[in-house]
Design an enzyme around this catalytic site. Structure first.
Site, short mmCIF file in Angstrom:
data_model
loop_
_atom_site.label_atom_id
_atom_site.label_comp_id
_atom_site.label_asym_id
_atom_site.label_seq_id
_atom_site.Cartn_x
_atom_site.Cartn_y
_atom_site.Cartn_z
N CYS A 94 33.50 30.65 8.99
CA CYS A 94 34.44 31.05 7.93
C CYS A 94 34.96 29.83 7.16
CB CYS A 94 35.67 31.75 8.55
SG CYS A 94 35.31 33.18 9.58
N CYS A 120 40.27 31.83 5.69
CA CYS A 120 39.84 33.21 5.96
C CYS A 120 41.04 34.07 6.36
CB CYS A 120 38.79 33.23 7.07
SG CYS A 120 38.15 34.90 7.39
N CYS A 128 30.86 34.80 7.42
CA CYS A 128 31.86 35.87 7.51
C CYS A 128 31.77 36.77 6.28
CB CYS A 128 33.24 35.24 7.61
SG CYS A 128 34.61 36.41 7.53
N CYS A 160 35.58 36.37 4.15
CA CYS A 160 35.88 35.21 3.29
C CYS A 160 34.66 34.67 2.56
CB CYS A 160 36.55 34.11 4.10
SG CYS A 160 35.48 33.36 5.37
#
Length: 354
Positions: free
Chosen positions: A35, A39, A66, A69
Site C-alpha cells: 500500500c 492507505c 492494494c 489505495c
C-alpha cells in the site's frame, strides 16, 4: 534509494502522513498486499510490515497492489468520471453546467461534488463558475466590454456577472480590467500532488498541497501582492507540468519555465542564488550566505530559503545544515531526501562509462 528509518516509516504509516507519499511503500506479510503510506484501510501491526522504496520492488518481492489505495497509480489521479468532466470544461468552457446536463452526459453529480470538495475545496459547479469568471476577466483585460464578456461566458445578466466578480475577488467590478489574475491548477507527481499558480509574467507558486505554509502563502499573494487566484490553465502551467514530468523521469536537469517571484530585494537575491546550485549537488546555508556577501547572515538566508514559494524549480531542497543534515523543508524532509537521491542517481548514471 535509501529509505527513512523504520521507526519513522512506521509512524508515517500509522499517521497516514501524506508527506511520505512516493517515499516508501508498505508491504504486509500476512496478506501479501502492499500500500501507500496514506492507505485508508485498517493499519497493519508494525511487526507484520516491511518497506520498499518503489512499487516495482514490492511487486518483485511477490506482493499485490492494494485495491483501495491503488499504489500503482499516481496519488491524486482523478477517476474517469472526473477526467470526463474536466474535458467537458476544456471543450465547452462557457457552458453553465447543471446536474441535469451532467447526468445527460452519463456523469454522476454527487461523485463530482465529493471529489472536487476533497481536492479543490469547492463543488464542481463552483469550480466551473470560477473558471468561467477567469476566462471572462481575461477577455475584459484584452479590451472586451464587461457586458459582452459576461454574456459570452454564460452569465444571464451584467448585474449577475458583477455580483459574481465582486463575491469571488472581493473587489468592485469597476476594477475588472486591472485585476491581477493568478491561474492555478493541480499537478500530479510521484511524491504527491502539487498546486501551481501562474500569471502572464511567469510561474508564481509551486508547492506540495500538504505544505503547512501553503494557505499563508496564498493569503500573502492575495493581500500583499493583490493577486486574484482562480482555477484554470495557462501556458506557464502547461510548461511546468511538462518539465516536472521530465524531471521526475530523470530527463531534465534545468527548468526553463519563466518565473515571477514577488518578494523583498533580499529574498530575491537568495532565490536567485538557489537557482545557481548545480543539479545533483548541495550547499549549506552558511556557504549560500557567503556567496551573497552576507557571511554572517546564514539565519536570514535560511529564513528566505524557507519562504521560497516555487519548490523544486527553485531548488531550496539542495541546501543542507552545516553538519550535512537535511534540516527543514516545507514539503517534508522525506521528500527532500527523495529529490536529492533522484538527482544524485542521475548524475552518477551520466558518469558511468558507455
Amino acid at each position: 534509494m535509501p529509505l527513512p528509518s523504520v521507526a519513522e516509516m512506521i509512524k508515517a504509516m500509522l499517521d497516514s502522513n501524506p508527506a511520505f507519499e512516493g517515499v516508501f511503500f508498505t508491504a504486509v506479510r500476512t496478506t501479501r498486499i502492499f500500500c501507500r503510506p496514506t492507505c485508508p484501510a485498517r493499519k497493519p501491526l508494525p511487526e507484520n510490515v516491511q518497506f520498499y522504496a518503489t512499487a516495482e520492488e514490492a511487486l518483485t518481492a511477490g506482493f499485490r497492489p492494494c485495491k483501495r489505495c491503488q499504489p500503482l497509480s499516481v496519488k491524486g489521479e482523478a477517476p474517469e468520471v472526473v477526467q470526463q468532466a474536466l474535458k467537458l470544461l476544456d471543450h465547452h468552457p462557457r457552458v453553465r453546467w447543471t446536474d441535469e446536463n451532467l447526468q445527460e452526459k452519463g456523469l454522476d453529480p454527487l461523485t463530482l461534488r465529493r471529489w472536487f470538495k476533497q481536492h479543490h475545496g469547492m463543488t464542481f459547479h463552483t469550480y466551473a463558475r470560477a473558471r468561467r469568471l477567469g476566462l471572462a476577466l481575461g477577455q475584459i483585460q484584452q479590451g472586451e466590454k464587461l457586458d459582452a464578456a459576461a454574456f459570452d461566458h454564460g452569465y444571464e445578466s451584467e448585474s449577475g456577472f458583477r455580483a459574481a466578480l465582486e463575491h469571488t475577488t472581493g473587489r468592485p467590478s469597476a476594477h475588472a480590467r486591472t485585476l491581477n489574475v493568478l491561474h492555478y491548477t493541480q499537478i500530479l507527481t510521484p511524491l504527491g500532488p502539487m498546486v501551481a499558480m501562474a500569471e502572464d509574467a511567469g510561474l508564481v507558486l509551486l508547492e506540495f498541497t500538504d505544505r503547512p505554509a501553503l494557505p499563508d502563502e496564498v493569503q500573502e499573494l492575495r493581500e500583499k501582492h493583490a493577486y486574484t487566484p482562480l482555477p484554470g490553465d495557462h501556458k506557464h502551467l502547461q510548461h511546468v507540468r511538462e518539465e516536472l514530468s521530465l524531471y521526475f523521469s530523470g530527463k531534465l536537469q534545468q527548468f526553463t519555465v519563466p518565473l515571477c517571484m514577488p518578494s523583498t530585494p533580499f529574498q530575491q537575491k537568495v532565490w536567485e542564488a538557489l537557482q545557481q546550485i548545480p543539479y545533483g549537488t548541495t550547499t549549506t546555508y552558511g556557504k549560500l550566505a557567503e556567496s551573497l556577501g552576507q557571511g554572517g547572515a546564514s539565519r536570514a538566508v535560511g529564513r528566505a530559503n524557507g519562504q521560497n514559494r516555487i519548490a523544486i524549480v527553485v531548488p531550496c531542497h539542495r541546501v543542507m545544515g552545516a553538519d550535512g543534515t537535511l534540516t527543514g523543508y516545507g514539503g517534508g524532509q522525506a521528500r527532500k531526501q527523495k529529490l536529492l537521491e533522484l538527482e544524485k542517481q542521475q548524475v552518477a548514471a551520466l558518469l558511468l562509462p558507455t
